[in-house]
Design an enzyme around this catalytic site. Structure first.
Site, PDB file in Angstrom:
ATOM      1  N   PRO A  11     -30.306   4.992  14.070  1.00 52.18           N
ATOM      2  CA  PRO A  11     -30.508   5.756  15.306  1.00 52.18           C
ATOM      3  C   PRO A  11     -29.176   6.583  15.724  1.00 52.18           C
ATOM      4  O   PRO A  11     -28.435   5.898  16.013  1.00 52.18           O
ATOM      5  CB  PRO A  11     -31.190   4.944  15.938  1.00 52.18           C
ATOM      6  CG  PRO A  11     -31.091   3.480  15.769  1.00 52.18           C
ATOM      7  CD  PRO A  11     -30.868   3.568  14.272  1.00 52.18           C
ATOM      8  N   ASN A  12     -29.273   7.747  15.805  1.00 51.48           N
ATOM      9  CA  ASN A  12     -28.513   8.692  16.828  1.00 51.48           C
ATOM     10  C   ASN A  12     -27.266   9.078  15.836  1.00 51.48           C
ATOM     11  O   ASN A  12     -26.451   9.733  16.174  1.00 51.48           O
ATOM     12  CB  ASN A  12     -27.986   7.838  18.138  1.00 51.48           C
ATOM     13  CG  ASN A  12     -29.356   7.822  19.047  1.00 51.48           C
ATOM     14  OD1 ASN A  12     -29.487   8.761  19.326  1.00 51.48           O
ATOM     15  ND2 ASN A  12     -29.042   6.313  19.580  1.00 51.48           N
ATOM     16  N   ARG A  19     -21.630  14.976  19.765  1.00 50.30           N
ATOM     17  CA  ARG A  19     -21.153  14.060  21.181  1.00 50.30           C
ATOM     18  C   ARG A  19     -20.380  12.901  20.789  1.00 50.30           C
ATOM     19  O   ARG A  19     -20.130  12.609  19.799  1.00 50.30           O
ATOM     20  CB  ARG A  19     -22.644  13.545  21.497  1.00 50.30           C
ATOM     21  CG  ARG A  19     -23.762  14.389  21.589  1.00 50.30           C
ATOM     22  CD  ARG A  19     -24.160  14.611  23.049  1.00 50.30           C
ATOM     23  NE  ARG A  19     -25.473  15.298  23.350  1.00 50.30           N
ATOM     24  CZ  ARG A  19     -25.851  16.490  22.776  1.00 50.30           C
ATOM     25  NH1 ARG A  19     -24.891  17.314  22.046  1.00 50.30           N
ATOM     26  NH2 ARG A  19     -27.020  16.923  23.046  1.00 50.30           N
ATOM     27  N   TYR A  24     -16.586   8.368  18.261  1.00 49.31           N
ATOM     28  CA  TYR A  24     -17.077   8.488  16.795  1.00 49.31           C
ATOM     29  C   TYR A  24     -16.376   9.520  15.854  1.00 49.31           C
ATOM     30  O   TYR A  24     -16.992   9.784  14.876  1.00 49.31           O
ATOM     31  CB  TYR A  24     -18.550   8.770  16.686  1.00 49.31           C
ATOM     32  CG  TYR A  24     -19.191   7.527  17.442  1.00 49.31           C
ATOM     33  CD1 TYR A  24     -19.256   6.291  16.806  1.00 49.31           C
ATOM     34  CD2 TYR A  24     -20.154   7.615  18.607  1.00 49.31           C
ATOM     35  CE1 TYR A  24     -19.937   5.157  17.609  1.00 49.31           C
ATOM     36  CE2 TYR A  24     -20.887   6.495  19.150  1.00 49.31           C
ATOM     37  CZ  TYR A  24     -20.597   5.443  18.562  1.00 49.31           C
ATOM     38  OH  TYR A  24     -21.132   4.341  19.202  1.00 49.31           O
ATOM     39  N   ASN A  75     -25.252   1.611   7.796  1.00 46.06           N
ATOM     40  CA  ASN A  75     -24.810   1.637   9.224  1.00 46.06           C
ATOM     41  C   ASN A  75     -26.294   1.560   9.934  1.00 46.06           C
ATOM     42  O   ASN A  75     -26.699   2.628   9.930  1.00 46.06           O
ATOM     43  CB  ASN A  75     -23.916   2.952   9.390  1.00 46.06           C
ATOM     44  CG  ASN A  75     -23.415   2.728  10.850  1.00 46.06           C
ATOM     45  OD1 ASN A  75     -23.926   1.910  11.477  1.00 46.06           O
ATOM     46  ND2 ASN A  75     -22.505   3.478  11.201  1.00 46.06           N
ATOM     47  N   ALA A  78     -27.469   1.023  16.339  1.00 43.38           N
ATOM     48  CA  ALA A  78     -27.801   0.253  17.373  1.00 43.38           C
ATOM     49  C   ALA A  78     -28.824  -1.027  16.739  1.00 43.38           C
ATOM     50  O   ALA A  78     -28.741  -2.065  17.319  1.00 43.38           O
ATOM     51  CB  ALA A  78     -28.296   0.742  18.563  1.00 43.38           C
ATOM     52  N   HIS A  81     -27.607  -4.689  15.934  1.00 42.72           N
ATOM     53  CA  HIS A  81     -27.576  -5.772  17.133  1.00 42.72           C
ATOM     54  C   HIS A  81     -28.757  -6.375  17.578  1.00 42.72           C
ATOM     55  O   HIS A  81     -29.058  -7.121  18.263  1.00 42.72           O
ATOM     56  CB  HIS A  81     -26.738  -5.333  18.182  1.00 42.72           C
ATOM     57  CG  HIS A  81     -25.400  -4.419  17.837  1.00 42.72           C
ATOM     58  ND1 HIS A  81     -24.541  -4.994  17.008  1.00 42.72           N
ATOM     59  CD2 HIS A  81     -25.318  -3.145  18.039  1.00 42.72           C
ATOM     60  CE1 HIS A  81     -23.618  -3.967  16.845  1.00 42.72           C
ATOM     61  NE2 HIS A  81     -23.927  -2.990  17.446  1.00 42.72           N
ATOM     62  N   GLU A  99     -22.103  -3.434   4.834  1.00 38.60           N
ATOM     63  CA  GLU A  99     -22.478  -3.082   6.242  1.00 38.60           C
ATOM     64  C   GLU A  99     -21.115  -2.200   6.694  1.00 38.60           C
ATOM     65  O   GLU A  99     -20.131  -2.562   6.445  1.00 38.60           O
ATOM     66  CB  GLU A  99     -22.558  -4.481   7.103  1.00 38.60           C
ATOM     67  CG  GLU A  99     -22.640  -4.018   8.673  1.00 38.60           C
ATOM     68  CD  GLU A  99     -22.945  -5.290   9.521  1.00 38.60           C
ATOM     69  OE1 GLU A  99     -22.889  -6.224   8.970  1.00 38.60           O
ATOM     70  OE2 GLU A  99     -23.025  -5.082  10.664  1.00 38.60           O
ATOM     71  N   HIS A 101     -19.684   0.290   9.583  1.00 38.04           N
ATOM     72  CA  HIS A 101     -19.595   1.006  11.308  1.00 38.04           C
ATOM     73  C   HIS A 101     -18.360   1.666  11.353  1.00 38.04           C
ATOM     74  O   HIS A 101     -17.054   1.527  10.673  1.00 38.04           O
ATOM     75  CB  HIS A 101     -19.592  -0.275  12.352  1.00 38.04           C
ATOM     76  CG  HIS A 101     -20.696  -1.195  12.050  1.00 38.04           C
ATOM     77  ND1 HIS A 101     -21.780  -0.781  12.632  1.00 38.04           N
ATOM     78  CD2 HIS A 101     -20.981  -2.189  11.785  1.00 38.04           C
ATOM     79  CE1 HIS A 101     -22.928  -1.672  12.273  1.00 38.04           C
ATOM     80  NE2 HIS A 101     -21.995  -2.710  11.865  1.00 38.04           N
ATOM     81  N   ARG A 108     -15.317  -3.191  21.030  1.00 39.90           N
ATOM     82  CA  ARG A 108     -16.137  -2.825  21.916  1.00 39.90           C
ATOM     83  C   ARG A 108     -16.940  -3.844  22.751  1.00 39.90           C
ATOM     84  O   ARG A 108     -16.481  -5.003  23.001  1.00 39.90           O
ATOM     85  CB  ARG A 108     -17.149  -1.722  21.226  1.00 39.90           C
ATOM     86  CG  ARG A 108     -16.227  -0.780  20.519  1.00 39.90           C
ATOM     87  CD  ARG A 108     -17.160   0.194  19.844  1.00 39.90           C
ATOM     88  NE  ARG A 108     -17.794   1.006  20.674  1.00 39.90           N
ATOM     89  CZ  ARG A 108     -18.995   1.785  20.412  1.00 39.90           C
ATOM     90  NH1 ARG A 108     -19.396   1.884  19.284  1.00 39.90           N
ATOM     91  NH2 ARG A 108     -19.531   2.452  21.531  1.00 39.90           N
TER      92      ARG A 108
HETATM   93  O1  CA2 Z   1     -19.412   2.139  15.146  1.00 42.51           O
HETATM   94  C1  CA2 Z   1     -20.687   2.458  14.328  1.00 42.51           C
HETATM   95  O2  CA2 Z   1     -20.871   3.100  13.384  1.00 42.51           O
HETATM   96  C2  CA2 Z   1     -22.015   1.911  15.263  1.00 42.51           C
HETATM   97  O3  CA2 Z   1     -22.963   1.415  13.983  1.00 42.51           O
HETATM   98  C3  CA2 Z   1     -22.446   3.048  15.755  1.00 42.51           C
HETATM   99  C4  CA2 Z   1     -23.776   2.833  16.678  1.00 42.51           C
HETATM  100  C5  CA2 Z   1     -23.546   1.568  17.720  1.00 42.51           C
HETATM  101  O4  CA2 Z   1     -24.630   1.300  18.494  1.00 42.51           O
HETATM  102  C6  CA2 Z   1     -22.977   0.529  17.094  1.00 42.51           C
HETATM  103  O5  CA2 Z   1     -22.634  -0.601  17.879  1.00 42.51           O
HETATM  104  C7  CA2 Z   1     -21.828   0.921  16.188  1.00 42.51           C
HETATM  105  C8  CA2 Z   1     -24.303   4.013  17.582  1.00 42.51           C
HETATM  106  C9  CA2 Z   1     -24.291   5.204  16.609  1.00 42.51           C
HETATM  107  C10 CA2 Z   1     -24.514   6.451  17.683  1.00 42.51           C
HETATM  108  O6  CA2 Z   1     -23.907   7.506  17.211  1.00 42.51           O
HETATM  109  C11 CA2 Z   1     -23.734   8.670  18.085  1.00 42.51           C
HETATM  110  C12 CA2 Z   1     -22.965   9.584  17.503  1.00 42.51           C
HETATM  111  C13 CA2 Z   1     -22.603  10.582  18.278  1.00 42.51           C
HETATM  112  C14 CA2 Z   1     -23.195  10.802  19.611  1.00 42.51           C
HETATM  113  C15 CA2 Z   1     -23.594   9.811  20.113  1.00 42.51           C
HETATM  114  C16 CA2 Z   1     -23.958   8.605  19.284  1.00 42.51           C
END
Ligand code: CA2
Length: 150
Positions: A11-12, A19, A24, A75, A78, A81, A99, A101, A108
């Site tokens: 997701p996201n 964003r 990221y 990947n 969220a 976790h 895996e 990230h 973090r």
């Molecule tokens: O660091 C990573 O790749 C994560 O898997 C990214 C997840 C986060 O919940 C993990 O803890 C670590 C979040 C992905 C959301 O991606 C976004 C990208 C741009 C703007 C907002 C969110």
């Protein structure tokens, strides 16, 4: 053996490059897809690159990989976790799992330090940004070669 590696994104991650560039980076998921596919090609592999915001869809994709792919790079964002469902699907797939990230989850918040996915993964690559996907493809290619020669 299948030459396909399924690359799953949770997701996201579709928002990458749009964003929160300070966490990221500025690279979009489409850019990562292109780089991942190109890297896979250098190993004679095909990357089936997907993104979903839906936990059930990710579980279904993992189940599908069992019969169509040689390995899974994931990947789970969220869901990393929180999702026992994704962990169970990965364990049931009987495939090598890597895996990935983008960020270093250990630098973090505390809640990101635990990963359900890790229990099913051969290894984890985190903190290298988009380059982590190419590192994961290299690692997967290495695993698949050593399996073939066994
Ligand atoms: O660091 C990573 O790749 C994560 O898997 C990214 C997840 C986060 O919940 C993990 O803890 C670590 C979040 C992905 C959301 O991606 C976004 C990208 C741009 C703007 C907002 C969110």
């Amino acid at each position: 053996m299948s030459r396909t590696v399924v690359v799953l994104n949770g997701p996201n991650l579709n928002l990458l490059g749009l964003r929160e560039p300070e966490i990221y980076g500025r690279v979009s998921l489409e850019d990562i897809k292109a780089a991942t596919r190109a890297r896979a090609k250098t190993h004679g592999l095909e990357a089936d690159f997907r993104q979903s915001n839906d936990e059930g869809e990710l579980v279904t994709a993992i189940q599908g990989a069992r019969t169509s792919a040689a390995g899974i790079i994931i990947n789970a964002a969220a869901y990393t976790h929180t999702s026992v469902a994704i962990l169970d699907a990965l364990l049931a797939s009987d495939l090598p799992v890597i895996e990935v990230h983008l960020s270093n989850i250990y630098k973090r918040e505390e809640f990101r330090h635990h990963s359900y996915v890790s229990r099913a993964a051969t290894g984890v690559i985190c903190g290298f940004g988009a380059h982590g996907y190419e590192l994961a493809v290299d690692a997967m290619a290495n695993i698949l070669v050593s399996r073939k020669t066994k």
